[in-house]
Motif scaffolding. Structure first.
Motif, PDB file in Angstrom:
ATOM      1  N   GLU A   1       0.270   2.985  10.901  1.00  0.00           N
ATOM      2  CA  GLU A   1      -0.748   4.027  10.710  1.00  0.00           C
ATOM      3  C   GLU A   1      -2.035   3.428  10.160  1.00  0.00           C
ATOM      4  N   HIS A   2      -1.882   2.520   9.214  1.00  0.00           N
ATOM      5  CA  HIS A   2      -3.064   1.875   8.642  1.00  0.00           C
ATOM      6  C   HIS A   2      -3.802   1.053   9.703  1.00  0.00           C
ATOM      7  N   ILE A   3      -3.034   0.302  10.489  1.00  0.00           N
ATOM      8  CA  ILE A   3      -3.631  -0.535  11.524  1.00  0.00           C
ATOM      9  C   ILE A   3      -4.355   0.321  12.558  1.00  0.00           C
ATOM     10  N   LYS A   4      -3.795   1.472  12.881  1.00  0.00           N
ATOM     11  CA  LYS A   4      -4.441   2.370  13.843  1.00  0.00           C
ATOM     12  C   LYS A   4      -5.793   2.823  13.328  1.00  0.00           C
TER      13      LYS A   4
ATOM     14  N   LEU B   1     -11.284  -6.744   5.005  1.00  0.00           N
ATOM     15  CA  LEU B   1      -9.887  -6.510   4.663  1.00  0.00           C
ATOM     16  C   LEU B   1      -9.045  -7.697   5.097  1.00  0.00           C
ATOM     17  N   LEU B   2      -8.501  -8.437   4.141  1.00  0.00           N
ATOM     18  CA  LEU B   2      -7.611  -9.553   4.447  1.00  0.00           C
ATOM     19  C   LEU B   2      -6.179  -9.022   4.434  1.00  0.00           C
ATOM     20  N   LEU B   3      -5.538  -9.036   5.589  1.00  0.00           N
ATOM     21  CA  LEU B   3      -4.257  -8.367   5.772  1.00  0.00           C
ATOM     22  C   LEU B   3      -3.095  -9.353   5.821  1.00  0.00           C
ATOM     23  N   ASP B   4      -2.073  -9.073   5.035  1.00  0.00           N
ATOM     24  CA  ASP B   4      -0.851  -9.861   5.037  1.00  0.00           C
ATOM     25  C   ASP B   4      -0.048  -9.550   6.301  1.00  0.00           C
ATOM     26  N   ALA B   5       0.533 -10.566   6.925  1.00  0.00           N
ATOM     27  CA  ALA B   5       1.227 -10.382   8.201  1.00  0.00           C
ATOM     28  C   ALA B   5       2.409  -9.426   8.086  1.00  0.00           C
ATOM     29  N   ALA B   6       3.194  -9.534   7.017  1.00  0.00           N
ATOM     30  CA  ALA B   6       4.331  -8.631   6.837  1.00  0.00           C
ATOM     31  C   ALA B   6       3.847  -7.196   6.659  1.00  0.00           C
ATOM     32  N   TRP B   7       2.742  -7.023   5.945  1.00  0.00           N
ATOM     33  CA  TRP B   7       2.163  -5.681   5.765  1.00  0.00           C
ATOM     34  C   TRP B   7       1.695  -5.118   7.102  1.00  0.00           C
ATOM     35  N   ILE B   8       1.103  -5.950   7.930  1.00  0.00           N
ATOM     36  CA  ILE B   8       0.649  -5.510   9.249  1.00  0.00           C
ATOM     37  C   ILE B   8       1.812  -4.920  10.045  1.00  0.00           C
ATOM     38  N   LYS B   9       2.942  -5.594  10.015  1.00  0.00           N
ATOM     39  CA  LYS B   9       4.104  -5.146  10.784  1.00  0.00           C
ATOM     40  C   LYS B   9       4.601  -3.776  10.342  1.00  0.00           C
ATOM     41  N   ARG B  10       4.584  -3.510   9.047  1.00  0.00           N
ATOM     42  CA  ARG B  10       5.169  -2.274   8.537  1.00  0.00           C
ATOM     43  C   ARG B  10       4.138  -1.168   8.287  1.00  0.00           C
ATOM     44  N   SER B  11       2.908  -1.362   8.762  1.00  0.00           N
ATOM     45  CA  SER B  11       1.856  -0.381   8.478  1.00  0.00           C
ATOM     46  C   SER B  11       1.115   0.054   9.745  1.00  0.00           C
TER      47      SER B  11
ATOM     48  N   PHE C   1     -13.301 -10.433  -4.821  1.00  0.00           N
ATOM     49  CA  PHE C   1     -11.974 -10.190  -4.251  1.00  0.00           C
ATOM     50  C   PHE C   1     -11.260  -9.096  -5.055  1.00  0.00           C
ATOM     51  N   ILE C   2     -10.567  -8.210  -4.350  1.00  0.00           N
ATOM     52  CA  ILE C   2      -9.765  -7.169  -4.985  1.00  0.00           C
ATOM     53  C   ILE C   2      -8.338  -7.279  -4.460  1.00  0.00           C
ATOM     54  N   PRO C   3      -7.379  -7.710  -5.286  1.00  0.00           N
ATOM     55  CA  PRO C   3      -5.991  -7.848  -4.824  1.00  0.00           C
ATOM     56  C   PRO C   3      -5.263  -6.504  -4.834  1.00  0.00           C
ATOM     57  N   LEU C   4      -4.589  -6.213  -3.752  1.00  0.00           N
ATOM     58  CA  LEU C   4      -3.771  -5.004  -3.650  1.00  0.00           C
ATOM     59  C   LEU C   4      -2.370  -5.441  -3.211  1.00  0.00           C
ATOM     60  N   HIS C   5      -1.532  -5.737  -4.211  1.00  0.00           N
ATOM     61  CA  HIS C   5      -0.192  -6.260  -3.966  1.00  0.00           C
ATOM     62  C   HIS C   5       0.844  -5.394  -4.679  1.00  0.00           C
ATOM     63  N   ARG C   6       2.105  -5.675  -4.429  1.00  0.00           N
ATOM     64  CA  ARG C   6       3.177  -4.893  -5.025  1.00  0.00           C
ATOM     65  C   ARG C   6       3.121  -4.913  -6.550  1.00  0.00           C
ATOM     66  N   ASP C   7       2.756  -6.062  -7.105  1.00  0.00           N
ATOM     67  CA  ASP C   7       2.719  -6.190  -8.561  1.00  0.00           C
ATOM     68  C   ASP C   7       1.330  -5.920  -9.133  1.00  0.00           C
ATOM     69  N   HIS C   8       0.413  -5.431  -8.287  1.00  0.00           N
ATOM     70  CA  HIS C   8      -0.930  -5.141  -8.786  1.00  0.00           C
ATOM     71  C   HIS C   8      -1.513  -3.953  -8.038  1.00  0.00           C
ATOM     72  N   HIS C   9      -1.744  -2.867  -8.750  1.00  0.00           N
ATOM     73  CA  HIS C   9      -2.313  -1.661  -8.172  1.00  0.00           C
ATOM     74  C   HIS C   9      -3.720  -1.455  -8.711  1.00  0.00           C
ATOM     75  N   ILE C  10      -4.519  -0.770  -7.933  1.00  0.00           N
ATOM     76  CA  ILE C  10      -5.866  -0.444  -8.374  1.00  0.00           C
ATOM     77  C   ILE C  10      -6.085   1.063  -8.245  1.00  0.00           C
TER      78      ILE C  10
ATOM     79  N   SER D   1       0.830  -1.199   0.000  1.00  0.00           N
ATOM     80  CA  SER D   1       0.000   0.000   0.000  1.00  0.00           C
ATOM     81  C   SER D   1       0.865   1.250   0.000  1.00  0.00           C
ATOM     82  N   ASP D   2       0.199   2.375  -0.245  1.00  0.00           N
ATOM     83  CA  ASP D   2       0.833   3.678  -0.132  1.00  0.00           C
ATOM     84  C   ASP D   2      -0.156   4.614   0.560  1.00  0.00           C
ATOM     85  N   GLU D   3       0.096   5.903   0.494  1.00  0.00           N
ATOM     86  CA  GLU D   3      -0.755   6.856   1.198  1.00  0.00           C
ATOM     87  C   GLU D   3      -2.188   6.847   0.680  1.00  0.00           C
ATOM     88  N   SER D   4      -2.381   6.476  -0.569  1.00  0.00           N
ATOM     89  CA  SER D   4      -3.737   6.486  -1.126  1.00  0.00           C
ATOM     90  C   SER D   4      -4.647   5.497  -0.396  1.00  0.00           C
ATOM     91  N   LEU D   5      -4.109   4.373   0.033  1.00  0.00           N
ATOM     92  CA  LEU D   5      -4.915   3.412   0.793  1.00  0.00           C
ATOM     93  C   LEU D   5      -5.280   3.988   2.154  1.00  0.00           C
TER      94      LEU D   5
END
Length: 218
Positions: free
Chosen positions: A85-88, A73-83, A177-186, A55-59
């Motif tokens: 502000e989003h988790i808050k 929202l299905l959250l990836d564990a590595a993303w949870i650790k580095r995000s 399902f809507i994938p939001l991954h490094r190789d796929h942006h929406i 993700s980026d600021e747009s999310l």
């Protein structure tokens, strides 16, 4: 007199124990089926499910302005650790979440210990056990199904996957399902348009026909 007083106190304590959870934010723990299974569709409408591993600021901006009914929202564990502000924002707004696990395979089943590590991460940051789970490739080995069923997690797989290129042909019961991954942006502009075009409902309402409501603690 003393006996009546003791009985009254016992009734008060009993009522306090049973009524207190009503004023707390709680999530029901349930299994959709009585045996391990992967759920791909509901019955009463359509539900939106977002897979988030990048993700980026747009999310963040989107999460702050998102209106009900919220997608799952299905959250990836590595993303949870580095995000943080989003988790808050997710926690403050009480947005529904689940865990997005690593890819699995019927030929080469994933190590359950790897999945358990992701579950532990989710519980650490979200302060609760995940109720919903999906792998990134939507495949599930038998061992994974059994393990997560024992932990009262429900496995999900898409009825269709929306990647933003066109308006999908949605049918009643679908999990979109809507994938939001490094190789796929929406485009969140296109996503907001999709939300306006279709009347989505929570996954619980789609499956069971009722809404899950929470109340804030006083």
């Amino acid at each position: 007199m003393i006996r009546k007083t003791l009985i009254s106190l016992l009734l008060i304590v009993t009522l306090f124990v049973f009524l207190k959870p009503i004023n707390s934010t709680m999530i029901s723990v349930f299994n959709i089926a009585n045996a391990p299974t992967v759920v791909t569709k509901g019955h009463y409408g359509t539900s939106l499910i977002m897979e988030i591993s990048f993700s980026d600021e747009s999310l963040l901006d989107w999460l702050q302005t998102l209106k009900e009914p919220y997608p799952l929202l299905l959250l990836d564990a590595a993303w949870i650790k580095r995000s943080p502000e989003h988790i808050k924002v997710i926690q403050e707004r009480k947005l529904p979440t689940g865990l997005l696990g690593p890819a699995d395979s019927l030929d080469k089943p994933i190590d359950i210990a790897v999945v358990q590590k992701d579950i532990n991460t989710y519980e650490k940051y979200l302060k609760e056990a995940p109720l919903w789970f999906a792998t990134q490739n939507h495949q599930y080995s038998q061992d994974l199904q059994k393990s997560l069923f024992q932990q009262q997690m429900n496995l999900l797989s898409p009825s269709l996957i929306w990647q933003g290129e066109q308006t999908p042909k949605i049918q009643k019961g679908d999990f979109v399902f809507i994938p939001l991954h490094r190789d796929h942006h929406i485009s969140f502009k296109e996503l907001n348009a999709l939300l306006q075009q279709h009347k989505f409902m929570s996954i619980e309402e789609n499956i069971f026909g009722y809404k899950v409501q929470t109340k804030k603690s006083p």
